[in-house]
Every structure is written in C-alpha cells, then in structure tokens.
Motif scaffolding. Structure first.
Motif, PDB file in Angstrom:
ATOM      1  N   ASP A  85       0.804  -1.221   0.000  1.00 10.62           N
ATOM      2  CA  ASP A  85       0.000   0.000   0.000  1.00 10.62           C
ATOM      3  C   ASP A  85       0.845   1.282   0.000  1.00 10.62           C
ATOM      4  OD1 ASP A  85       1.060  -0.086   2.523  1.00 10.62           O
ATOM      5  OD2 ASP A  85      -0.865  -0.170   3.574  1.00 10.62           O
ATOM      6  N   LEU A  88      -0.301   3.685  -2.686  1.00  8.43           N
ATOM      7  CA  LEU A  88      -1.740   3.919  -2.784  1.00  8.43           C
ATOM      8  C   LEU A  88      -2.134   5.241  -2.134  1.00  8.43           C
ATOM      9  CD1 LEU A  88      -3.166   0.387  -1.840  1.00  8.43           C
ATOM     10  CD2 LEU A  88      -3.192   1.457  -4.110  1.00  8.43           C
ATOM     11  N   VAL A  92      -7.693   4.906  -0.654  1.00  4.84           N
ATOM     12  CA  VAL A  92      -7.652   3.578  -1.256  1.00  4.84           C
ATOM     13  C   VAL A  92      -6.989   2.587  -0.305  1.00  4.84           C
ATOM     14  CG1 VAL A  92      -6.844   2.222  -3.225  1.00  4.84           C
ATOM     15  CG2 VAL A  92      -7.553   4.601  -3.555  1.00  4.84           C
ATOM     16  N   ALA A  93      -5.899   3.005   0.325  1.00  4.19           N
ATOM     17  CA  ALA A  93      -5.218   2.135   1.286  1.00  4.19           C
ATOM     18  C   ALA A  93      -6.124   1.807   2.472  1.00  4.19           C
ATOM     19  CB  ALA A  93      -3.932   2.810   1.770  1.00  4.19           C
ATOM     20  N   HIS A 162      -2.732   0.763 -11.518  1.00  4.34           N
ATOM     21  CA  HIS A 162      -3.519   1.996 -11.550  1.00  4.34           C
ATOM     22  C   HIS A 162      -3.884   2.248 -13.010  1.00  4.34           C
ATOM     23  CE1 HIS A 162      -3.684   6.601 -10.557  1.00  4.34           C
ATOM     24  NE2 HIS A 162      -4.884   6.071 -10.715  1.00  4.34           N
ATOM     25  N   TYR A 172      -8.027   1.598  -9.154  1.00  2.00           N
ATOM     26  CA  TYR A 172      -6.933   0.771  -8.644  1.00  2.00           C
ATOM     27  C   TYR A 172      -7.455  -0.659  -8.636  1.00  2.00           C
ATOM     28  CZ  TYR A 172      -4.732   5.155  -7.313  1.00  2.00           C
ATOM     29  OH  TYR A 172      -4.157   6.410  -7.344  1.00  2.00           O
TER      30      TYR A 172
END
Length: 231
Positions: A85, A88, A92-93, A162, A172
């Motif tokens: 991550d 990211l 999103v993470a 991505h 993603y």
C-alpha cells in the motif's frame, strides 16, 4: 237534419278515423334535424397529455463500474505493477485495509460493515442480488463463506495496477492480471498468478481473451466499485 241515431253514428265514425289520420300525418311530417360538426384535432396535438418532465421520478444511476471483463490490448506496453500500500492514496489504502481486516477475521458478517459504509453498493454480481452477504456465502464453496474470504485476501495481497488515469473510470485494480497482457507475463508472474487460479482456469481465460476470475476495483476516493467475477 239527421236523425239522432245517425248523427251519433257519424260522430263515432269521425272519432275512430281521427287518431289514424293524425298518426299518419305525424309520420309523414318531416322531423327537423341539425347537423353538429366537431372540429378535427390539430395535427401536432398529442393524443395523450404530456407529463411535465419534473413530475416524472427518475432513478439516479450509481457511478460507472466495470460491467464486463476488460479486454486488454496485447500490443500495448504492460502497466506498472505495484505491491502493498506504499503507493496507494490514503483513501484507497484505508479501504484495502478494512477489507483485509474483515476477510482475515473469518467472520463474513464483518464484510457487511465495509459494504454498508461504502458510498454505493459495489458490484458483486452481474445478475440479481438481494442480500450481499448471503450472495457471497452462496458464491463460496462452503456454507460459511471462508473460501470467498480467502480469495479476497489473495487478491488484495497480490500486485495491483492503476488504470484509466484521468478518466471517470480511473481505478486501482487487484490483481494486476486483470489488466495485464497475458502474452507478456513472465515465468515469475505466472507463478504469482497460479497462487490465485489453476492452470485450467488460466487456459480458459486465455482462450476467452480476458481475466474473468475475481477482481477488485477501488476508486481514487476510496470507494469500492466492484468485487466480482465473470464476464
């Protein structure tokens, strides 16, 4: 002067004849009629009254999602693959962490909290669905949904890409095989892939021309758009 009896007989005869004559006269007398003309409708006038547009209820469509397995251009350069991550965006993470935590808990009901907290209900199937958790259980090889949770962890621990940057479909995507040219997979990448699917599964997808196993798409704002399999 007529005799009384003859006068009475003559009067009776006149009375009997009079109604018949009157009826014949009534039948022969023309009845005055009047023709009423109805104006024809205008050519452009609608047969059904128009309903104002603001009076019609409309359903707001959810954000666009990946409705079908994407066909990857084999001639295009392969996308950059990321792991973990570190690269990211924070939203999103955070969504990835929430999904992993729910999956590793072994309690599929934990996924309900993740789905209900999402901006929209993500696409879990291309068909009809009543309850999302019951659907995930039915999709699993066991009645408690352990298999589908294991698949979820395998996908999110795999590499990601991505894609569609700068468009409304920016996403993603896990695993990266869903958007990676099959012909450009290295031997090492195929070993990664076979941790998720079997050789038979891959042969079927290769002949189909697209990744049709489970895949996950999260938008840049952290919205889970889909966790779905199929074409």
């Amino acid at each position: 002067m007529l005799p009384p009896r003859l006068s009475q007989a003559l009067l009776a005869t006149v009375l009997l004849i009079l109604p018949a004559v009157t009826a014949e006269q009534a039948m022969a007398t023309p009845v005055k009629t009047e023709r009423i003309q109805v104006a024809p409708p205008e050519e452009d006038a609608p047969l059904v009254p128009e309903i104002p547009a603001d009076a019609i209820e409309t359903e707001i469509a959810p954000p666009s999602t990946e409705r079908h397995a994407p066909v990857v251009d084999e001639s295009a350069p392969p996308p950059v693959v990321h792991y973990g991550d570190a690269d990211l965006p924070k939203p999103v993470a955070r969504m990835r962490d929430q999904m992993l935590e729910a999956a590793y808990s072994g309690d599929i009901e934990r996924m309900r909290l993740v789905l209900e907290a999402n901006e929209v209900m993500p696409t879990l199937t291309f068909g009809d669905m009543d309850d999302p958790i019951e659907f995930l259980k039915e999709s699993s090889g066991d009645p408690d949904g352990y298999e589908i949770l294991a698949i979820l962890t395998e996908l999110l621990e795999a590499g990601w890409v991505h894609v569609d940057v700068g468009t409304a479909q920016e996403m993603y995507v896990w695993p990266y095989f869903a958007r990676y040219p099959f012909a450009k997979l290295t031997p090492q990448q195929k070993v990664e892939m076979y941790r998720i699917v079997t050789a038979g599964d891959f042969a079927e997808m290769e002949s189909y021309g697209a990744w049709i196993f489970y895949r996950i798409g999260i938008g840049p704002d952290g919205t889970l758009h889909y966790f779905v399999a199929g074409d």
